[in-house]
Every structure is written in C-alpha cells, then in structure tokens.
Design a protein around this motif. Sequence first.
Motif, PDB file in Angstrom:
ATOM      1  N   GLN A 132     -79.045 -21.970   0.014  1.00 39.53           N
ATOM      2  CA  GLN A 132     -80.095 -22.482   0.908  1.00 39.53           C
ATOM      3  C   GLN A 132     -80.828 -21.339   1.605  1.00 39.53           C
ATOM      4  N   LYS A 133     -80.095 -20.300   1.985  1.00 41.89           N
ATOM      5  CA  LYS A 133     -80.720 -19.127   2.624  1.00 41.89           C
ATOM      6  C   LYS A 133     -81.711 -18.475   1.663  1.00 41.89           C
ATOM      7  N   GLU A 134     -81.276 -18.266   0.419  1.00 43.41           N
ATOM      8  CA  GLU A 134     -82.160 -17.645  -0.575  1.00 43.41           C
ATOM      9  C   GLU A 134     -83.393 -18.502  -0.825  1.00 43.41           C
ATOM     10  N   ALA A 135     -83.228 -19.803  -0.921  1.00 41.79           N
ATOM     11  CA  ALA A 135     -84.361 -20.706  -1.144  1.00 41.79           C
ATOM     12  C   ALA A 135     -85.317 -20.666   0.051  1.00 41.79           C
ATOM     13  N   PHE A 136     -84.778 -20.625   1.252  1.00 41.91           N
ATOM     14  CA  PHE A 136     -85.587 -20.570   2.474  1.00 41.91           C
ATOM     15  C   PHE A 136     -86.440 -19.300   2.485  1.00 41.91           C
ATOM     16  N   VAL A 137     -85.827 -18.170   2.117  1.00 44.05           N
ATOM     17  CA  VAL A 137     -86.548 -16.885   2.075  1.00 44.05           C
ATOM     18  C   VAL A 137     -87.603 -16.907   0.973  1.00 44.05           C
ATOM     19  N   GLN A 161     -73.794  -5.747  20.981  1.00 46.83           N
ATOM     20  CA  GLN A 161     -74.966  -6.434  20.432  1.00 46.83           C
ATOM     21  C   GLN A 161     -76.054  -5.412  20.110  1.00 46.83           C
ATOM     22  N   GLU A 162     -76.261  -4.441  20.996  1.00 46.42           N
ATOM     23  CA  GLU A 162     -77.270  -3.423  20.732  1.00 46.42           C
ATOM     24  C   GLU A 162     -76.907  -2.618  19.482  1.00 46.42           C
ATOM     25  N   ALA A 163     -75.646  -2.273  19.309  1.00 42.54           N
ATOM     26  CA  ALA A 163     -75.203  -1.553  18.103  1.00 42.54           C
ATOM     27  C   ALA A 163     -75.431  -2.417  16.863  1.00 42.54           C
ATOM     28  N   PHE A 164     -75.165  -3.710  16.971  1.00 43.65           N
ATOM     29  CA  PHE A 164     -75.387  -4.669  15.882  1.00 43.65           C
ATOM     30  C   PHE A 164     -76.869  -4.682  15.510  1.00 43.65           C
ATOM     31  N   TYR A 165     -77.750  -4.782  16.503  1.00 43.25           N
ATOM     32  CA  TYR A 165     -79.197  -4.807  16.253  1.00 43.25           C
ATOM     33  C   TYR A 165     -79.684  -3.471  15.682  1.00 43.25           C
ATOM     34  N   LYS A 166     -79.092  -2.368  16.097  1.00 44.10           N
ATOM     35  CA  LYS A 166     -79.466  -1.059  15.536  1.00 44.10           C
ATOM     36  C   LYS A 166     -79.085  -0.977  14.058  1.00 44.10           C
ATOM     37  N   ASP A 167     -77.904  -1.494  13.713  1.00 45.14           N
ATOM     38  CA  ASP A 167     -77.477  -1.500  12.303  1.00 45.14           C
ATOM     39  C   ASP A 167     -78.458  -2.307  11.455  1.00 45.14           C
ATOM     40  N   ILE A 168     -78.865  -3.469  11.952  1.00 40.38           N
ATOM     41  CA  ILE A 168     -79.810  -4.320  11.215  1.00 40.38           C
ATOM     42  C   ILE A 168     -81.179  -3.644  11.141  1.00 40.38           C
ATOM     43  N   SER A 169     -81.642  -3.081  12.255  1.00 41.99           N
ATOM     44  CA  SER A 169     -82.976  -2.467  12.277  1.00 41.99           C
ATOM     45  C   SER A 169     -83.069  -1.274  11.333  1.00 41.99           C
ATOM     46  N   ALA A 170     -81.975  -0.562  11.121  1.00 40.96           N
ATOM     47  CA  ALA A 170     -81.979   0.552  10.167  1.00 40.96           C
ATOM     48  C   ALA A 170     -82.310   0.054   8.760  1.00 40.96           C
ATOM     49  N   GLU A 171     -81.843  -1.140   8.417  1.00 39.49           N
ATOM     50  CA  GLU A 171     -82.158  -1.744   7.117  1.00 39.49           C
ATOM     51  C   GLU A 171     -83.613  -2.217   7.077  1.00 39.49           C
ATOM     52  N   ILE A 172     -84.098  -2.770   8.177  1.00 39.53           N
ATOM     53  CA  ILE A 172     -85.461  -3.318   8.249  1.00 39.53           C
ATOM     54  C   ILE A 172     -86.507  -2.238   7.982  1.00 39.53           C
ATOM     55  N   LEU A 173     -86.223  -1.002   8.358  1.00 38.37           N
ATOM     56  CA  LEU A 173     -87.183   0.095   8.161  1.00 38.37           C
ATOM     57  C   LEU A 173     -87.597   0.273   6.699  1.00 38.37           C
ATOM     58  N   ASN A 174     -86.809  -0.247   5.765  1.00 36.88           N
ATOM     59  CA  ASN A 174     -87.096  -0.113   4.338  1.00 36.88           C
ATOM     60  C   ASN A 174     -88.022  -1.203   3.800  1.00 36.88           C
ATOM     61  N   TYR A 175     -88.517  -2.082   4.678  1.00 34.43           N
ATOM     62  CA  TYR A 175     -89.302  -3.238   4.240  1.00 34.43           C
ATOM     63  C   TYR A 175     -90.648  -3.313   4.953  1.00 34.43           C
ATOM     64  N   ASP A 176     -91.578  -4.069   4.332  1.00 34.86           N
ATOM     65  CA  ASP A 176     -92.920  -4.264   4.883  1.00 34.86           C
ATOM     66  C   ASP A 176     -93.043  -5.559   5.668  1.00 34.86           C
ATOM     67  N   ASN A 181     -82.932  -9.997   0.054  1.00 38.54           N
ATOM     68  CA  ASN A 181     -84.210  -9.467  -0.430  1.00 38.54           C
ATOM     69  C   ASN A 181     -84.608 -10.020  -1.787  1.00 38.54           C
ATOM     70  N   LEU A 182     -83.853 -10.959  -2.329  1.00 42.47           N
ATOM     71  CA  LEU A 182     -84.128 -11.676  -3.576  1.00 42.47           C
ATOM     72  C   LEU A 182     -84.108 -10.784  -4.817  1.00 42.47           C
ATOM     73  N   LYS A 183     -84.007  -9.472  -4.655  1.00 40.78           N
ATOM     74  CA  LYS A 183     -83.911  -8.574  -5.811  1.00 40.78           C
ATOM     75  C   LYS A 183     -82.473  -8.118  -6.014  1.00 40.78           C
ATOM     76  N   ASP A 184     -81.726  -8.051  -4.920  1.00 47.62           N
ATOM     77  CA  ASP A 184     -80.331  -7.616  -4.967  1.00 47.62           C
ATOM     78  C   ASP A 184     -79.444  -8.720  -4.420  1.00 47.62           C
ATOM     79  N   LYS A 185     -78.135  -8.501  -4.492  1.00 46.34           N
ATOM     80  CA  LYS A 185     -77.261  -9.499  -3.899  1.00 46.34           C
ATOM     81  C   LYS A 185     -77.315  -9.391  -2.376  1.00 46.34           C
ATOM     82  N   MET A 186     -76.941 -10.463  -1.713  1.00 46.91           N
ATOM     83  CA  MET A 186     -76.981 -10.533  -0.261  1.00 46.91           C
ATOM     84  C   MET A 186     -76.045  -9.487   0.352  1.00 46.91           C
ATOM     85  N   LYS A 187     -76.503  -8.872   1.431  1.00 45.08           N
ATOM     86  CA  LYS A 187     -75.695  -7.894   2.156  1.00 45.08           C
ATOM     87  C   LYS A 187     -75.403  -8.478   3.534  1.00 45.08           C
TER      88      LYS A 187
END
Length: 128
Positions: free
Chosen positions: A117-122, A61-76, A25-31
């Motif tokens: 490279q990931k941070e620069a890409f984002v 895989q579905e559990a993995f995607y649910k974990d990621i989607s829980a984080e996504i809810l905090n973003y626009d 998210n460029l404001k915090d360290k990578m998670k």
Amino acid sequence: MKKEKMGTQNNLGIWMDHSAAHLINLKDKMKTINSKFDFDVQDEAIRKNENLMHNKRQQMQEAFYKDISAEILNYDHVLLFGPTNARVELHNFLEKDSHFKDIKVDVKASDKMTDNQKEAFVREHFEK
C-alpha cells in the motif's frame, strides 16, 4: 553528485511515524530508518525524571530527522506521509535548513499501511 535533469525526476516517498521511517523510491527495495528513542530508553528516562525524558526524546528525534534528511538530499521531490505528526515535524525541520530549499517536499496524512500500500501510494502521488 549531480542531480538528474527535470523529466527524469528523482522521487522519494517516506512513510513515517515517530519510531520508524520507510523510504520508498520505487527503483530499489524499501529502506527503513529507526528512531533510537524506543520503549527501553523511554522507560529508563522516566525512572530518572520526566524532564530528562523530554530532553532525551527531543535529542533522539532530532537525530532521527537528521538521519532521514541525509537521505532526502539525494532526491528532487519528496513525499512525507504517515499516521502521526512526525511527517509535519520533519517538514518543519527541513524548512529550517537551506540545504533543502531546492527539494520539493509534499506532506500528506495517511493511515497505517502494508508495504504494498505504501508503494502504491507513492507511485500514485508521483504519477499525478
């Protein structure tokens, strides 16, 4: 929790494959969120039977995607990128859930990258 007003948009980049997602998210360290479907689980499931392995992989895989989607809810605005089709699978997973209808999701292919490279890409993606 209220989202920030447009102009100070809350952005998240996610580099992912089927084993891990790196949230930037460029404001915090990578998670990092790791999939629980690792080689040990896969090997155990294969020894039992192929059908069981397929079902176990789908559940994990579905559990993995649910974990990621829980984080996504905090973003626009979210950028999903990476070298495998995991980014597309996650995008499809999000589109089936109305909780994500107001979150802009971009999907781009990319190669394996270093953390810098990931941070620069984002950064480059969201500066456009």
